[in-house]
Scaffold this active site. Sequence first.
Site, mmCIF file in Angstrom:
data_model
loop_
_atom_site.group_PDB
_atom_site.id
_atom_site.type_symbol
_atom_site.label_atom_id
_atom_site.label_comp_id
_atom_site.label_asym_id
_atom_site.label_seq_id
_atom_site.Cartn_x
_atom_site.Cartn_y
_atom_site.Cartn_z
ATOM 1 C CE1 TYR A 277 -4.395 -0.799 -0.212
ATOM 2 C CE2 TYR A 277 -3.464 -3.040 0.833
ATOM 3 C CZ TYR A 277 -4.531 -2.374 0.010
ATOM 4 O OH TYR A 277 -5.424 -3.177 -0.112
ATOM 5 C CG ASN B 9 -17.271 -0.828 -18.671
ATOM 6 O OD1 ASN B 9 -17.332 -1.340 -19.816
ATOM 7 N ND2 ASN B 9 -18.067 -1.354 -17.945
ATOM 8 C CG ASN C 142 -11.666 4.910 -8.293
ATOM 9 O OD1 ASN C 142 -11.765 3.826 -8.619
ATOM 10 N ND2 ASN C 142 -11.747 5.858 -9.160
ATOM 11 C CB VAL C 143 -8.551 4.018 -2.003
ATOM 12 C CG1 VAL C 143 -9.710 2.860 -1.670
ATOM 13 C CG2 VAL C 143 -7.618 3.224 -3.037
ATOM 14 C CB CYS D 9 -4.000 1.179 20.890
ATOM 15 S SG CYS D 9 -4.444 0.895 19.309
ATOM 16 C CB CYS E 158 -4.414 1.366 14.796
ATOM 17 S SG CYS E 158 -5.781 1.263 16.019
ATOM 18 C CG HIS F 11 -14.380 0.156 -1.861
ATOM 19 N ND1 HIS F 11 -13.777 -0.405 -3.089
ATOM 20 C CD2 HIS F 11 -15.316 -0.247 -1.546
ATOM 21 C CE1 HIS F 11 -14.909 -1.015 -3.419
ATOM 22 N NE2 HIS F 11 -15.933 -1.244 -2.555
HETATM 23 P P1 OAD Z 1 -11.914 -2.709 -12.292
HETATM 24 O O1 OAD Z 1 -10.258 -2.856 -12.685
HETATM 25 O O2 OAD Z 1 -12.594 -4.188 -11.861
HETATM 26 O O3 OAD Z 1 -12.532 -2.271 -13.664
HETATM 27 C C1 OAD Z 1 -12.217 -1.208 -14.265
HETATM 28 C C2 OAD Z 1 -13.191 -0.994 -15.145
HETATM 29 O O4 OAD Z 1 -12.747 0.510 -15.798
HETATM 30 C C3 OAD Z 1 -13.283 -1.822 -16.415
HETATM 31 O O5 OAD Z 1 -14.519 -2.213 -16.754
HETATM 32 C C4 OAD Z 1 -12.529 -1.320 -17.532
HETATM 33 O O6 OAD Z 1 -13.079 -1.734 -18.595
HETATM 34 C C5 OAD Z 1 -12.930 0.263 -17.267
HETATM 35 N N1 OAD Z 1 -12.073 1.036 -17.902
HETATM 36 C C6 OAD Z 1 -10.559 0.916 -18.026
HETATM 37 N N2 OAD Z 1 -10.045 2.110 -18.455
HETATM 38 C C7 OAD Z 1 -11.010 3.065 -18.703
HETATM 39 C C8 OAD Z 1 -11.154 4.266 -18.990
HETATM 40 N N3 OAD Z 1 -10.204 5.054 -19.662
HETATM 41 N N4 OAD Z 1 -12.409 4.844 -19.302
HETATM 42 C C9 OAD Z 1 -13.315 4.072 -19.175
HETATM 43 N N5 OAD Z 1 -13.399 3.000 -18.403
HETATM 44 C C10 OAD Z 1 -12.128 2.436 -18.287
HETATM 45 O O7 OAD Z 1 -12.053 -1.506 -11.085
HETATM 46 P P2 OAD Z 1 -13.411 -1.593 -10.039
HETATM 47 O O8 OAD Z 1 -14.455 -1.609 -10.890
HETATM 48 O O9 OAD Z 1 -13.034 -0.050 -9.735
HETATM 49 O O10 OAD Z 1 -11.621 -3.204 -4.324
HETATM 50 O O11 OAD Z 1 -13.066 -2.690 -9.036
HETATM 51 C C11 OAD Z 1 -13.810 -2.489 -7.807
HETATM 52 C C12 OAD Z 1 -13.304 -2.878 -6.816
HETATM 53 O O12 OAD Z 1 -12.372 -4.067 -6.994
HETATM 54 C C13 OAD Z 1 -12.035 -1.956 -6.310
HETATM 55 O O13 OAD Z 1 -12.343 -0.783 -5.752
HETATM 56 C C14 OAD Z 1 -11.131 -2.778 -5.489
HETATM 57 C C15 OAD Z 1 -11.077 -3.874 -6.332
HETATM 58 O O14 OAD Z 1 -10.802 -4.932 -5.786
HETATM 59 C C16 OAD Z 1 -10.843 -3.544 -3.229
HETATM 60 O O15 OAD Z 1 -9.678 -3.493 -3.314
HETATM 61 C C17 OAD Z 1 -11.653 -3.763 -1.994
#
Ligand code: OAD
Length: 259
Positions: free
Chosen positions: A73, A219, A108-109, A156, A133, A125
């Site tokens: 991280y 996407n 997003n973080v 702690c 902690c 998230h």
């Molecule tokens: P993903 O990596 O699962 O999905 C990213 C999406 O963005 C995909 O559908 C891609 O096609 C699309 N993409 C990529 N580049 C793009 C662009 N320039 N414009 C538009 N779309 C684009 O990411 P998340 O859906 O955010 O959680 O993932 C959800 C969660 O899974 C995250 O918050 C994280 C991960 O594990 C944890 O870590 C708990």
Amino acid sequence: MPDLETTLIPPGLAERLRTARYVAVLTGAGISAESGIPTFRDPQSGLWANYRPEDLATPAAFRANPRLVWEWYAWRRAAVAGVVPNAGHRALVEIEARVPHFLLLTQNVDGLHQAAGSHAVVELHGNIRRVKCFDRGHAVATWAEAGDVPPLCPLCGSPLRPAVVWFGESLPADALARAADAIARCDLFLALGTSLRVEPAASLPADALARGATVLILNREVADRVAPPLYQINGLAGTVLPALLEAAWPEMAGSGSRS
Ligand code: OAD
């Protein structure tokens, strides 16, 4: 010859944005991809193509190897520190300024929506720039990178961890409540740059549709589709969102407010 925004934006969608009373937005890693932050599930470049989430993003992983998780991280935090918002983030700032009610839910973080200037942001998230902690959840504002790895909580003594939601953990209750309220009230829901594979965010577009909202899924993996109230666009957030903004409010074109 049709101009850029009319070729990118399906008929009717811009009008729905222009007339919406409440726009709710869900973003995922794809909206930050054009800022240089890797997504999770894109083949090859995605973080989960190269690392196993169960080794790095669960409480059990942290218990088993806190140093590895902290350092992974720390690497991601350093990567995020050096990037800036892109045209997709900025278009959402402009949409927030133009609609009566707006809420941005992000998985997003990276904090880039706030860096761009979005105000109504709910971090589903957490945020990688913050730490807390492990044992008690004390929020810690500053910590030394030298010495113990991970550093220890000044209150702690438990190890510090990123203030993000890991697999197997619950989302913050207030964030979930605000998401549910937005779904109930919105008339337009935008799901941007997310693969919609992680609950509970994954269900939000279907929930919004069921509550009567128009839904756009944008996407790089969906098929283009115009089936109101559902729209799907396969495209880049940094290109499509400015085009949607311009199609909805053409009188703003050339005002310089979206530079
Ligand atoms: P993903 O990596 O699962 O999905 C990213 C999406 O963005 C995909 O559908 C891609 O096609 C699309 N993409 C990529 N580049 C793009 C662009 N320039 N414009 C538009 N779309 C684009 O990411 P998340 O859906 O955010 O959680 O993932 C959800 C969660 O899974 C995250 O918050 C994280 C991960 O594990 C944890 O870590 C708990």
